[in-house]
Design an enzyme around this catalytic site. Sequence first.
Site, PDB file in Angstrom:
ATOM      1  N   HIS A  22       0.752  -1.250   0.044  1.00 44.85           N
ATOM      2  CA  HIS A  22      -0.121   0.030  -0.166  1.00 44.85           C
ATOM      3  C   HIS A  22       0.695   1.342  -0.012  1.00 44.85           C
ATOM      4  CE1 HIS A  22      -3.885   1.783  -0.525  1.00 44.85           C
ATOM      5  NE2 HIS A  22      -3.168   2.791   0.245  1.00 44.85           N
ATOM      6  N   TYR A  41       0.936   4.703  -2.922  1.00 44.85           N
ATOM      7  CA  TYR A  41       1.268   6.261  -2.598  1.00 44.85           C
ATOM      8  C   TYR A  41       2.682   6.681  -3.213  1.00 44.85           C
ATOM      9  CZ  TYR A  41      -3.384   6.142  -0.918  1.00 44.85           C
ATOM     10  OH  TYR A  41      -4.570   6.122  -0.687  1.00 44.85           O
ATOM     11  N   HIS A  59      -9.648  -0.041 -11.525  1.00 44.93           N
ATOM     12  CA  HIS A  59      -9.453   0.893 -10.611  1.00 44.93           C
ATOM     13  C   HIS A  59      -8.043   1.558 -10.555  1.00 44.93           C
ATOM     14  CE1 HIS A  59      -8.424   2.840  -6.478  1.00 44.93           C
ATOM     15  NE2 HIS A  59      -7.601   1.734  -6.425  1.00 44.93           N
ATOM     16  N   PHE A  60      -7.050   0.726 -10.535  1.00 45.86           N
ATOM     17  CA  PHE A  60      -5.840   1.202 -10.283  1.00 45.86           C
ATOM     18  C   PHE A  60      -5.199   1.592 -11.815  1.00 45.86           C
ATOM     19  CE2 PHE A  60      -4.477  -3.555 -10.251  1.00 45.86           C
ATOM     20  CZ  PHE A  60      -3.557  -3.591 -11.261  1.00 45.86           C
ATOM     21  N   HIS A  61      -5.662   1.185 -12.708  1.00 45.64           N
ATOM     22  CA  HIS A  61      -5.103   1.727 -13.980  1.00 45.64           C
ATOM     23  C   HIS A  61      -5.507   3.284 -14.368  1.00 45.64           C
ATOM     24  CE1 HIS A  61      -3.829  -2.369 -15.270  1.00 45.64           C
ATOM     25  NE2 HIS A  61      -3.166  -1.633 -16.029  1.00 45.64           N
ATOM     26  N   ARG A  65      -9.986 -11.355 -12.468  1.00 48.59           N
ATOM     27  CA  ARG A  65      -8.665 -10.482 -12.937  1.00 48.59           C
ATOM     28  C   ARG A  65      -7.541 -11.676 -12.890  1.00 48.59           C
ATOM     29  NH1 ARG A  65      -5.880  -7.454  -7.450  1.00 48.59           N
ATOM     30  NH2 ARG A  65      -4.324  -7.013  -9.049  1.00 48.59           N
ATOM     31  N   ARG A  66      -6.423 -11.436 -13.363  1.00 51.01           N
ATOM     32  CA  ARG A  66      -5.177 -12.443 -13.394  1.00 51.01           C
ATOM     33  C   ARG A  66      -5.679 -13.516 -14.025  1.00 51.01           C
ATOM     34  NH1 ARG A  66      -3.195 -10.847  -7.159  1.00 51.01           N
ATOM     35  NH2 ARG A  66      -1.824  -9.286  -7.826  1.00 51.01           N
TER      36      ARG A  66
HETATM   37 FE1  HAS Z   1      -6.310   1.832  -4.468  1.00 49.85          FE
HETATM   38  C1  HAS Z   1      -6.418  -1.737  -4.736  1.00 49.85           C
HETATM   39  C2  HAS Z   1      -8.485   1.760  -2.158  1.00 49.85           C
HETATM   40  C3  HAS Z   1      -6.006   5.086  -4.107  1.00 49.85           C
HETATM   41  C4  HAS Z   1      -3.534   1.584  -6.662  1.00 49.85           C
HETATM   42  N1  HAS Z   1      -5.288   0.236  -5.467  1.00 49.85           N
HETATM   43  C5  HAS Z   1      -5.502  -1.153  -5.422  1.00 49.85           C
HETATM   44  C6  HAS Z   1      -4.334  -1.711  -6.036  1.00 49.85           C
HETATM   45  C7  HAS Z   1      -3.775  -0.788  -6.793  1.00 49.85           C
HETATM   46  C8  HAS Z   1      -4.126   0.508  -6.176  1.00 49.85           C
HETATM   47  C9  HAS Z   1      -2.546  -1.135  -7.557  1.00 49.85           C
HETATM   48  O1  HAS Z   1      -9.600  -0.457   0.062  1.00 49.85           O
HETATM   49  C10 HAS Z   1      -4.494  -3.162  -6.540  1.00 49.85           C
HETATM   50  C11 HAS Z   1      -3.377  -4.049  -5.833  1.00 49.85           C
HETATM   51  C12 HAS Z   1      -3.750  -5.528  -6.497  1.00 49.85           C
HETATM   52  O2  HAS Z   1      -2.759  -5.798  -7.198  1.00 49.85           O
HETATM   53  O3  HAS Z   1      -4.306  -6.330  -6.042  1.00 49.85           O
HETATM   54  N2  HAS Z   1      -6.955   3.229  -3.102  1.00 49.85           N
HETATM   55  C13 HAS Z   1      -8.040   3.000  -2.541  1.00 49.85           C
HETATM   56  C14 HAS Z   1      -8.585   4.286  -1.788  1.00 49.85           C
HETATM   57  C15 HAS Z   1      -7.774   5.265  -2.298  1.00 49.85           C
HETATM   58  C16 HAS Z   1      -7.000   4.512  -3.369  1.00 49.85           C
HETATM   59  C17 HAS Z   1      -9.710   4.470  -0.921  1.00 49.85           C
HETATM   60  N3  HAS Z   1      -5.006   3.075  -5.216  1.00 49.85           N
HETATM   61  C18 HAS Z   1      -5.116   4.493  -4.994  1.00 49.85           C
HETATM   62  C19 HAS Z   1      -3.896   4.988  -5.585  1.00 49.85           C
HETATM   63  C20 HAS Z   1      -3.368   4.113  -6.180  1.00 49.85           C
HETATM   64  C21 HAS Z   1      -3.897   3.008  -6.082  1.00 49.85           C
HETATM   65  C22 HAS Z   1      -3.540   6.603  -5.395  1.00 49.85           C
HETATM   66  C23 HAS Z   1      -2.145   4.388  -7.119  1.00 49.85           C
HETATM   67  C24 HAS Z   1      -1.155   5.132  -7.211  1.00 49.85           C
HETATM   68  N4  HAS Z   1      -7.406   0.329  -3.575  1.00 49.85           N
HETATM   69  C25 HAS Z   1      -8.139   0.317  -2.563  1.00 49.85           C
HETATM   70  C26 HAS Z   1      -8.762  -1.023  -2.026  1.00 49.85           C
HETATM   71  C27 HAS Z   1      -7.866  -1.845  -2.755  1.00 49.85           C
HETATM   72  C28 HAS Z   1      -7.159  -0.991  -3.768  1.00 49.85           C
HETATM   73  C29 HAS Z   1      -9.634  -1.246  -1.058  1.00 49.85           C
HETATM   74  C30 HAS Z   1      -8.124  -3.402  -2.690  1.00 49.85           C
HETATM   75  C31 HAS Z   1      -9.127  -3.880  -3.464  1.00 49.85           C
HETATM   76  C32 HAS Z   1      -9.182  -5.373  -3.619  1.00 49.85           C
HETATM   77  O4  HAS Z   1     -10.027  -6.007  -3.045  1.00 49.85           O
HETATM   78  O5  HAS Z   1      -8.237  -5.972  -4.138  1.00 49.85           O
HETATM   79  C33 HAS Z   1      -8.080   6.558  -2.096  1.00 49.85           C
HETATM   80  O6  HAS Z   1      -6.573   7.115  -1.698  1.00 49.85           O
HETATM   81  C34 HAS Z   1      -8.295   7.541  -3.315  1.00 49.85           C
HETATM   82  C35 HAS Z   1      -8.510   8.995  -3.025  1.00 49.85           C
HETATM   83  C36 HAS Z   1      -8.415   9.744  -4.151  1.00 49.85           C
HETATM   84  C37 HAS Z   1      -9.446  10.589  -4.488  1.00 49.85           C
HETATM   85  C38 HAS Z   1      -9.377  11.407  -5.841  1.00 49.85           C
HETATM   86  C39 HAS Z   1      -9.138  12.903  -5.676  1.00 49.85           C
HETATM   87  C40 HAS Z   1      -9.100  13.770  -7.051  1.00 49.85           C
HETATM   88  C41 HAS Z   1      -8.061  14.361  -7.503  1.00 49.85           C
HETATM   89  C42 HAS Z   1      -8.389  14.848  -8.879  1.00 49.85           C
HETATM   90  C43 HAS Z   1      -9.043  16.340  -8.905  1.00 49.85           C
HETATM   91  C44 HAS Z   1      -8.991  16.923 -10.263  1.00 49.85           C
HETATM   92  C45 HAS Z   1      -9.016  18.187 -10.445  1.00 49.85           C
HETATM   93  C46 HAS Z   1      -9.094  18.570 -12.071  1.00 49.85           C
HETATM   94  C47 HAS Z   1      -8.252  19.192  -9.692  1.00 49.85           C
HETATM   95  C48 HAS Z   1     -10.641  10.919  -3.464  1.00 49.85           C
HETATM   96  C49 HAS Z   1      -7.126  14.908  -6.623  1.00 49.85           C
HETATM   97  C50 HAS Z   1     -10.096  19.279 -12.308  1.00 49.85           C
HETATM   98  C51 HAS Z   1     -10.028  20.181 -13.615  1.00 49.85           C
HETATM   99  C52 HAS Z   1     -10.726  19.902 -14.651  1.00 49.85           C
HETATM  100  C53 HAS Z   1     -10.432  20.779 -15.836  1.00 49.85           C
HETATM  101  C54 HAS Z   1     -11.592  18.682 -14.743  1.00 49.85           C
END
Ligand code: HAS
Length: 557
Positions: free
Chosen positions: A218, A222, A372-374, A435-436
């Site tokens: 995890h 990040y 999700h992660f892509h 998956r996988r």
């Molecule tokens: Fe995740 C599984 C929960 C973030 C990567 N995640 C994965 C796996 C990967 C991964 C690789 O709770 C699979 C691993 C494997 O091989 O099994 N993840 C979360 C949560 C967040 C989260 C709650 N993940 C990430 C990030 C990753 C990443 C970052 C990579 C860099 N994830 C999980 C959970 C699993 C999981 C479970 C397990 C699933 C399972 O069962 O296998 C949060 O931290 C996300 C918070 C993000 C936000 C978005 C904020 C948006 C922003 C953009 C704003 C846009 C603007 C532009 C300002 C709330 C900052 C506006 C302007 C315009 C002009 C439109």
Amino acid sequence: MNISKSYKTVILTGLFMPMTLFIFGVYNGVMQTIYRAGVIHQPAVAGINYYQGLTMHGVINALVLTTFFAVVFGHITLSHYLKKEPPKLTYQISIILMVAGTLMDFEAMVTGNAQALYTFYAPLRDSAVFYIGTALLIIGSWIAFFGWVKIWFEWRKENPGKKMPLAILGTFVNFSMWILGSVPVVYEILVILTPWSLGLTNTVNVPLTRMLFWMFGHPLVYFWLLPAYTAYYTILPKVAGGKLYSGNAGRLAFLLFLILSAPVGVHHQFSEPVFTPGTKLWVSILTYGVALPSFMTAFTVGASLEYAGRKRGAKGLFGWMVKLPYFQRDNYLFGYFICGLFLFIFGGVSGIVNASYALNQMIHNTAWVPGHFHLIIAGPTILMIFGMSLYIYSSVSGKVIKFKSLAVIIPYVWMIGVALLSHGLMAGGLMGEPRRTNLGLSYTNPDSPLFNQHWVSTTTLTMVGGMTMGVTAVLYFIVFFATALGKATQPQQIILPESEELHEEKPIPLLLNMKPWLIVSVVLVMFTYVPALMSVFKYSKPVKNQFQTESPSNIEK
Ligand code: HAS
């Protein structure tokens, strides 16, 4: 800042080598989508089997490229802001270990001796060469960090009372979290898996190895993201033509990542019976907590972009979105950042779905998870690596970027590819698509009794997305390698665009001192993992079982 020859060589090698390997990473990614769409009904193509290819795809893209880039970006950030180079010994030992480790990993994967994917779950067994190579890659990255800490303390002595620049805080948080998370995996690799792979031990405690992996896995995700966040706070407002809305908000977001990234690995293991419901509930709560700094980032970066748009003459509530510099040849970085941010909105929301224990039971081990992660890795992470690699290579080598118009459109086409790929994966995942799995051998093969027509359209959409990304990657390689192989015609220097802050904010002492946050971080890790470890030892024991990826039968029996 001018740059010494040896430092320049290290930085350029740190970009060129992983980008070359990334060609294999991309090829194997596209192949995954073709197998899964049922276009190929074979276990292997061109001598590379499905799991070997998936291992190469994950290891090169998610471990090698990202770690090299984080180190290179750290070198550039530290040197740009402190106007110093780290000690030669540290950056040289670091790159030697990282390159040696990567070559060992590559050899093991190409020869088929490492096929257990980037998570290397036991009781699947990889060769010791792969395990040791992976440990070297990680340890090499630590050594780069030690060099930065040294020059930071020197700078602080020479500049008493000056604040740590935000970009350096982002880098230090990232690498502190990285070390905290990667010590367990290095232990897993060197103390448990390598002797087991060499036949020096004949049993392995499977839940223990999985827990140690996710203590790393995890923070790893990040670690992929934080260089992009550092750039969103400190570079993007400048290239958008505005200012950073709040530096203090950025500091708080980074420090929250420091305390909340490490203790949430168990959310990847919600389906594993070894952990108690109490641990799972606690980790679910912390997972919602770690989304907070991303919500804050969405607000602060969004506000900075709105300011930039209004400065460019935007009117009305949403007019600023239209006025941003989307397609400008001399400002190509903007596209790489904005497309990453756009994809991250959906990647983040899907992460919040995963964090709920109940919803996780629906999507775990389905195609939803790579969907999700892509959206995040192939979104903000890779797009930032694409854009900044071009920028850094060009400024450090003094070579002009070739095919600039192509460089401008690449992020937009890539974004479309990622959106299609992830949509296909997530829609399929909601219908149970695993998956996988080489679906082409069974579920998407009309000749198989297991054929499932519902997964044909989703896997086909995924393949269209994957191919779009593949073609875009080729265009990117043309731009990157044409630039890298061109002639140096400009001064060779370390320079980054630097965003000013919009408000003169009151310094908040707690946001200027990493120490208390580091202590809380260690306490939270203990609070989560001591009970988790006790459960592992209570409910599991080392077993002799061993499996190969091609067959579900236990080799031991
Ligand atoms: Fe995740 C599984 C929960 C973030 C990567 N995640 C994965 C796996 C990967 C991964 C690789 O709770 C699979 C691993 C494997 O091989 O099994 N993840 C979360 C949560 C967040 C989260 C709650 N993940 C990430 C990030 C990753 C990443 C970052 C990579 C860099 N994830 C999980 C959970 C699993 C999981 C479970 C397990 C699933 C399972 O069962 O296998 C949060 O931290 C996300 C918070 C993000 C936000 C978005 C904020 C948006 C922003 C953009 C704003 C846009 C603007 C532009 C300002 C709330 C900052 C506006 C302007 C315009 C002009 C439109």
